[in-house]
Design a protein around this motif. Structure first.
Motif, PDB file in Angstrom:
ATOM      1  N   SER A  40      76.294 -21.207 -84.159  1.00  0.00           N
ATOM      2  CA  SER A  40      76.887 -20.614 -82.960  1.00  0.00           C
ATOM      3  C   SER A  40      76.723 -19.105 -82.852  1.00  0.00           C
ATOM      4  O   SER A  40      77.244 -18.496 -81.914  1.00  0.00           O
ATOM      5  CB  SER A  40      78.380 -20.969 -82.898  1.00  0.00           C
ATOM      6  N   VAL A  41      76.022 -18.502 -83.795  1.00  0.00           N
ATOM      7  CA  VAL A  41      75.709 -17.075 -83.714  1.00  0.00           C
ATOM      8  C   VAL A  41      74.195 -16.929 -83.624  1.00  0.00           C
ATOM      9  O   VAL A  41      73.461 -17.505 -84.423  1.00  0.00           O
ATOM     10  CB  VAL A  41      76.233 -16.310 -84.945  1.00  0.00           C
ATOM     11  N   GLY A  42      73.714 -16.201 -82.661  1.00  0.00           N
ATOM     12  CA  GLY A  42      72.280 -15.998 -82.521  1.00  0.00           C
ATOM     13  C   GLY A  42      71.933 -15.412 -81.174  1.00  0.00           C
ATOM     14  O   GLY A  42      72.723 -15.475 -80.220  1.00  0.00           O
ATOM     15  N   LYS A  43      70.729 -14.869 -81.071  1.00  0.00           N
ATOM     16  CA  LYS A  43      70.347 -14.133 -79.868  1.00  0.00           C
ATOM     17  C   LYS A  43      70.221 -15.033 -78.641  1.00  0.00           C
ATOM     18  O   LYS A  43      70.435 -14.586 -77.500  1.00  0.00           O
ATOM     19  CB  LYS A  43      69.036 -13.390 -80.094  1.00  0.00           C
ATOM     20  N   TYR A  44      69.868 -16.304 -78.834  1.00  0.00           N
ATOM     21  CA  TYR A  44      69.644 -17.159 -77.680  1.00  0.00           C
ATOM     22  C   TYR A  44      70.944 -17.526 -76.970  1.00  0.00           C
ATOM     23  O   TYR A  44      70.949 -17.744 -75.759  1.00  0.00           O
ATOM     24  CB  TYR A  44      68.869 -18.416 -78.076  1.00  0.00           C
ATOM     25  N   VAL A  45      72.051 -17.607 -77.710  1.00  0.00           N
ATOM     26  CA  VAL A  45      73.337 -17.877 -77.069  1.00  0.00           C
ATOM     27  C   VAL A  45      73.680 -16.729 -76.128  1.00  0.00           C
ATOM     28  O   VAL A  45      74.030 -16.934 -74.956  1.00  0.00           O
ATOM     29  CB  VAL A  45      74.465 -18.071 -78.102  1.00  0.00           C
ATOM     30  N   ARG A  84      81.889 -23.693 -79.500  1.00  0.00           N
ATOM     31  CA  ARG A  84      80.822 -22.734 -79.197  1.00  0.00           C
ATOM     32  C   ARG A  84      79.458 -23.414 -79.264  1.00  0.00           C
ATOM     33  O   ARG A  84      79.173 -24.201 -80.167  1.00  0.00           O
ATOM     34  CB  ARG A  84      80.869 -21.582 -80.203  1.00  0.00           C
ATOM     35  N   MET A  85      78.598 -23.113 -78.310  1.00  0.00           N
ATOM     36  CA  MET A  85      77.256 -23.683 -78.290  1.00  0.00           C
ATOM     37  C   MET A  85      76.405 -23.138 -79.441  1.00  0.00           C
ATOM     38  O   MET A  85      76.338 -21.930 -79.657  1.00  0.00           O
ATOM     39  CB  MET A  85      76.547 -23.354 -76.968  1.00  0.00           C
ATOM     40  N   PRO A  86      75.713 -24.010 -80.181  1.00  0.00           N
ATOM     41  CA  PRO A  86      74.790 -23.540 -81.229  1.00  0.00           C
ATOM     42  C   PRO A  86      73.578 -22.810 -80.650  1.00  0.00           C
ATOM     43  O   PRO A  86      73.120 -23.113 -79.541  1.00  0.00           O
ATOM     44  CB  PRO A  86      74.358 -24.831 -81.926  1.00  0.00           C
ATOM     45  N   ASN A  87      73.070 -21.876 -81.409  1.00  0.00           N
ATOM     46  CA  ASN A  87      71.910 -21.096 -81.000  1.00  0.00           C
ATOM     47  C   ASN A  87      70.695 -21.987 -80.752  1.00  0.00           C
ATOM     48  O   ASN A  87      69.860 -21.714 -79.882  1.00  0.00           O
ATOM     49  CB  ASN A  87      71.587 -20.057 -82.084  1.00  0.00           C
TER      50      ASN A  87
END
Length: 379
Positions: free
Chosen positions: A44-49, A259-262
């Motif tokens: 759920s942490v990453g640039k695409y989210v 939370r949505m995954p990256n």
């Protein structure tokens, strides 16, 4: 009916089985997924989210977007943001997917069902207005149900198959009665009412990216709002209500792992790039269907309602009665073409059969006659 099957197989240029709606991955999906995997930030942490939230908000014209694991989660949190609590009541339509009522029930609130319009298949502002005037009163700035003595806290209209309901009228009625408007826009990404995107008329709106939606990440959902305080609250709640800290685990209220995954967001960034093409393609298919069904007796194709621009997520027809509907469903599915009826009315399900309802004659009429036909983007 054989004429119908032959036309649709010719339209999709295949003699193979035709599904109702299958996803299309024709852009940067694999590129972005590989980049996400290589980054090792797949949760759920990453640039695409972050990128998806920014681009989605821009696409629909909202100030904020908060990505979630699915559309039901998005709607659940949206209702919490609208201050819906246990034992409150929420007005919605009986002709909808179960997720609408599930999200209300997760909070411990109870749905009330009002009728839909025949042209939009979505919640009728006339039915809403009549129900409120007959059954409700304003006490201490709250809408009180005179029968149950409970607070009606929110109203959840759903834009059926991507066709917008008369959402501006619904919003005005909700404002008059101090009811929060929460839009279930799960099916209507790419749809507009009076040139304003669905999902952006109320306090909050919820979208879905399930595997059969117009764009998909396999699952996924998003909450949209123009209220910065609500946006921050939504992100906090969907991230287990964790207080930001370099290493400590402190949670300040009951939160949700929504939370949505990256990894999913990477797929959605690519899919969002294709949205305009997908909508254009579906509109072209709708024109072909409309022209064809004008030559077929006792079957009417459902076009976008007045003042709307629909994404035509699922194409639909109305048959003359339930017997004809069942014959149509049996013949088409036996002959290599997937079709399905519209949903069973929510008030007819065991969980909701005791819920308060208005006269639901339009919803019942549509339940007995509406069928979805193949709706995929044609490559």
């Amino acid at each position: 009916m054989e004429k119908i099957v032959n036309f649709i197989k010719k339209t999709f240029n295949t003699n193979d089985f035709i599904p109702l709606h299958e996803p299309r991955f024709i852009g940067n999906e694999k590129k972005y997924l590989n980049d996400c995997i290589d980054s090792t930030f797949v949760s759920s942490v990453g640039k695409y989210v972050d990128q998806f939230e920014k681009e989605f908000a821009s696409k629909v014209g909202s100030k904020f977007a908060i990505a979630t694991v699915n559309g039901t989660a998005a709607l659940h949190i949206s209702l919490i943001l609208a201050d819906v609590k246990k034992d409150d009541e929420v007005i919605t339509q009986p002709l909808t997917f179960i997720a609408t009522c599930n999200a209300i029930s997760y909070i411990g609130a109870k749905p009330i069902f009002v009728d839909v319009d025949l042209d939009t298949m979505g919640l009728s502002p006339d039915s809403l207005k009549n129900f409120l005037e007959i059954n409700c009163e304003i006490i201490n700035n709250q809408c009180i149900n005179k029968t149950t003595k409970k607070v009606i806290k929110a109203c959840v209209p759903m834009h059926t198959f991507g066709h917008s309901c008369r959402i501006d009228e619904i919003r005005d009625i909700c404002d008059k009665w101090n009811i929060a408007l929460v839009e279930d826009a799960a099916e209507s990404l790419g749809s507009y009412y009076n040139e304003k995107h669905t999902g952006t008329f109320g306090k909050v709106g919820a979208f879905s990216f399930n595997g059969n939606k117009i764009i998909t990440s396999g699952g996924g959902g998003v909450i949209v709002t123009d209220d910065e305080t609500l946006a921050k609250k939504a992100k906090h709640l969907t991230t287990t209500a964790k207080v930001p800290h370099p290493f400590e685990y402190v949670h300040d209220e009951i939160g949700f792992n929504y939370r949505m995954p990256n990894l999913n967001a990477a797929l959605l960034v690519a899919q969002l790039e294709q949205l305009d093409k997908f909508v254009e393609n579906k509109k072209e298919l709708a024109l072909k269907y409309d022209d064809f069904f004008k030559t077929i007796d006792d079957i009417d194709f459902i076009n976008q309602p007045q003042n709307s621009s629909s994404n035509y997520w699922l194409q639909a027809v109305v048959l003359k009665d339930v017997k004809t509907r069942d014959e149509f469903l049996e013949f088409t599915n036996k002959n290599g073409m997937m079709t399905r009826p519209i949903w069973k009315l929510m008030n007819e399900l065991e969980m909701f059969e005791n819920c308060q309802s208005s006269d639901l004659k339009n919803a019942k009429y549509l339940e007995e006659r509406v069928v979805n036909i193949p709706s995929s983007v044609i490559l």
